[in-house]
Design a protein around this motif. Structure first.
Motif, PDB file in Angstrom:
ATOM      1  N   ARG A   7       0.828  -1.210   0.000  1.00 56.46           N
ATOM      2  CA  ARG A   7       0.000   0.000   0.000  1.00 56.46           C
ATOM      3  C   ARG A   7       0.861   1.258   0.000  1.00 56.46           C
ATOM      4  O   ARG A   7       0.544   2.251  -0.678  1.00 56.46           O
ATOM      5  N   ALA A   8       1.967   1.218   0.744  1.00 52.48           N
ATOM      6  CA  ALA A   8       2.854   2.377   0.784  1.00 52.48           C
ATOM      7  C   ALA A   8       3.478   2.625  -0.585  1.00 52.48           C
ATOM      8  O   ALA A   8       3.549   3.775  -1.049  1.00 52.48           O
ATOM      9  N   LEU A   9       3.918   1.573  -1.251  1.00 53.96           N
ATOM     10  CA  LEU A   9       4.513   1.728  -2.573  1.00 53.96           C
ATOM     11  C   LEU A   9       3.481   2.210  -3.586  1.00 53.96           C
ATOM     12  O   LEU A   9       3.791   3.040  -4.455  1.00 53.96           O
ATOM     13  N   ARG A  10       2.270   1.702  -3.473  1.00 54.55           N
ATOM     14  CA  ARG A  10       1.215   2.165  -4.380  1.00 54.55           C
ATOM     15  C   ARG A  10       0.947   3.649  -4.186  1.00 54.55           C
ATOM     16  O   ARG A  10       0.791   4.410  -5.153  1.00 54.55           O
ATOM     17  N   ALA A  11       0.916   4.098  -2.931  1.00 54.91           N
ATOM     18  CA  ALA A  11       0.621   5.498  -2.645  1.00 54.91           C
ATOM     19  C   ALA A  11       1.711   6.427  -3.155  1.00 54.91           C
ATOM     20  O   ALA A  11       1.427   7.561  -3.574  1.00 54.91           O
ATOM     21  N   CYS A  13       3.789   5.765  -5.736  1.00 54.93           N
ATOM     22  CA  CYS A  13       4.127   5.529  -7.137  1.00 54.93           C
ATOM     23  C   CYS A  13       3.908   6.803  -7.947  1.00 54.93           C
ATOM     24  O   CYS A  13       2.800   7.368  -7.933  1.00 54.93           O
ATOM     25  N   PRO A  14       4.907   7.277  -8.674  1.00 49.07           N
ATOM     26  CA  PRO A  14       4.752   8.526  -9.426  1.00 49.07           C
ATOM     27  C   PRO A  14       3.971   8.379 -10.722  1.00 49.07           C
ATOM     28  O   PRO A  14       3.692   9.380 -11.386  1.00 49.07           O
ATOM     29  N   VAL A 263      11.459  -3.891  -0.622  1.00 47.35           N
ATOM     30  CA  VAL A 263      10.873  -2.557  -0.818  1.00 47.35           C
ATOM     31  C   VAL A 263      11.949  -1.555  -1.216  1.00 47.35           C
ATOM     32  O   VAL A 263      11.746  -0.729  -2.129  1.00 47.35           O
ATOM     33  N   ALA A 264      13.103  -1.604  -0.554  1.00 45.30           N
ATOM     34  CA  ALA A 264      14.195  -0.688  -0.898  1.00 45.30           C
ATOM     35  C   ALA A 264      14.679  -0.923  -2.322  1.00 45.30           C
ATOM     36  O   ALA A 264      14.947   0.029  -3.073  1.00 45.30           O
ATOM     37  N   ARG A 265      14.765  -2.184  -2.719  1.00 44.21           N
ATOM     38  CA  ARG A 265      15.176  -2.507  -4.084  1.00 44.21           C
ATOM     39  C   ARG A 265      14.150  -1.958  -5.079  1.00 44.21           C
ATOM     40  O   ARG A 265      14.510  -1.435  -6.138  1.00 44.21           O
ATOM     41  N   TRP A 266      12.853  -2.070  -4.762  1.00 47.77           N
ATOM     42  CA  TRP A 266      11.792  -1.567  -5.634  1.00 47.77           C
ATOM     43  C   TRP A 266      11.901  -0.046  -5.784  1.00 47.77           C
ATOM     44  O   TRP A 266      11.787   0.479  -6.897  1.00 47.77           O
ATOM     45  N   ARG A 267      12.128   0.642  -4.678  1.00 46.30           N
ATOM     46  CA  ARG A 267      12.213   2.104  -4.742  1.00 46.30           C
ATOM     47  C   ARG A 267      13.403   2.557  -5.594  1.00 46.30           C
ATOM     48  O   ARG A 267      13.289   3.513  -6.368  1.00 46.30           O
ATOM     49  N   THR A 268      14.515   1.869  -5.465  1.00 50.58           N
ATOM     50  CA  THR A 268      15.674   2.196  -6.298  1.00 50.58           C
ATOM     51  C   THR A 268      15.358   1.980  -7.771  1.00 50.58           C
ATOM     52  O   THR A 268      15.707   2.804  -8.631  1.00 50.58           O
ATOM     53  N   ALA A 269      14.681   0.875  -8.069  1.00 52.31           N
ATOM     54  CA  ALA A 269      14.319   0.575  -9.458  1.00 52.31           C
ATOM     55  C   ALA A 269      13.339   1.605 -10.004  1.00 52.31           C
ATOM     56  O   ALA A 269      13.418   1.984 -11.183  1.00 52.31           O
ATOM     57  N   MET A 270      12.420   2.081  -9.173  1.00 50.93           N
ATOM     58  CA  MET A 270      11.477   3.097  -9.640  1.00 50.93           C
ATOM     59  C   MET A 270      12.208   4.397  -9.985  1.00 50.93           C
ATOM     60  O   MET A 270      11.898   5.060 -10.987  1.00 50.93           O
TER      61      MET A 270
END
Length: 320
Positions: A7-11, A13-14, A263-270
């Motif tokens: 939910r945090a990543l969805r919120a 997401c740019p 989650v940290a890996r996802w944020r870096t990839a985004m």
């Protein structure tokens, strides 16, 4: 834990959400289409398939598709999910089974719905033959080859995963990330951008390093988000094929820390995805519009998977 992280990543997401205005009508049509093929599913299983909201997934990935094209894409994606169900699970298909299935599928894609495929029969074959008619009739041969190649890559990944499960091999993180890019079928979804827009990119452009880097990073984003949402299901069925499980095993982390690492890996990839998206080069006035549509389509695949993964009943068991 994973629900809160997702939910945090969805919120944050740019990429803004979108959905086709034809999604609801397509979902109603899809329920009737599926029932034409006498699948070996009881009423409860068919209801669960309907609750997966696959037409809404197609509508999020291709929000500008015509009503007819959205039906075609939704039918193909329904076939893919049924194929995935046939291959997945602790007692799913063997590597040899997946290889035989791959050969039959590719024969239909490359030679047409009327091609004889002795090793590929039954409802899944009939569904594919029906759903493939419109793309085969409308799209040029190079695009058809590209689609078939993407399907072959996906099924090769499914075969490797099946073989890993059979021999009890749990992939490390680097190995898993490469394999997940195949099993996600994201590269198949990217080819459908061209079907929906009507612009088939030339091979040198489609395979340009800038577009391939964007495609791979988008694939990672949608795959890793789905791994968070499906973690509890994957504990039982995946044989360790989940980013969180791979991180936990390789780094000897408890679940909570492995989720944080994912989650940290996802944020870096985004962050990388947004940089790549902003720096796609020009290919000239005759191609830039089609390239822009493709780049936007990859972004829609990322955001659409995020939204659909959270709202589909396909993963509701993992969010209990």
């Amino acid at each position: 834990m994973t629900v809160a992280a997702a939910r945090a990543l969805r919120a944050e997401c740019p990429l803004p959400p979108r959905c086709s205005p034809h999604a609801e009508a397509t979902q109603e049509w899809l329920a009737g289409w599926v029932r034409r093929f006498d699948l070996p599913l009881d009423d409860d299983e068919l209801s669960r398939l309907d609750a997966g909201r696959i037409a809404w997934y197609a509508g999020r990935l291709y929000p500008d598709a015509s009503a007819a094209d959205l039906r075609t894409v939704a039918a193909l994606w329904t076939w893919f999910f049924l194929l995935d169900d046939a291959c997945d699970g602790p007692h799913g298909a063997s590597g040899a089974d997946v290889a035989a299935l791959r050969d039959g599928v590719l024969h239909v894609l490359r030679h047409g719905p009327g091609a004889r495929t002795p090793g590929f029969r039954g409802p899944l074959r009939r569904m594919l033959a029906d759903a493939w008619q419109a793309p085969r009739a409308r799209m040029p041969p190079p695009w058809q080859q590209r689609f078939a190649d993407a399907v072959a890559h996906h099924l090769a990944g499914d075969r490797t995963e099946a073989e890993n499960k059979t021999r009890g091999h749990v992939p490390a993180v680097t190995e898993y990330v490469a394999l997940r890019r195949a099993t996600s079928a994201a590269y198949v979804s990217y080819t459908m951008i061209e079907f929906v827009t009507g612009h088939a990119l030339p091979d040198p452009v489609y395979h340009h390093p800038a577009l391939r880097a964007l495609a791979a990073t988008g694939n990672d984003l949608l795959s890793w988000f789905n791994d968070l949402v499906s973690l509890e299901k994957d504990r039982v069925t995946s044989g360790g094929h989940n980013l969180v499980l791979a991180i936990a095993r390789e780094q000897r982390l408890p679940d909570e820390q492995a989720v944080e690492a994912a989650v940290a890996r996802w944020r870096t990839a985004m962050g990388r995805f947004m940089e790549l998206r902003a720096t796609i080069p020009s290919f000239g006035p005759e191609l830039d519009r089609a390239v822009a549509a493709h780049v936007e389509g990859v972004a829609r695949s990322v955001r659409g998977t995020i939204d659909w993964s959270m709202e589909s009943a396909r993963y509701s068991a993992s969010r209990s």
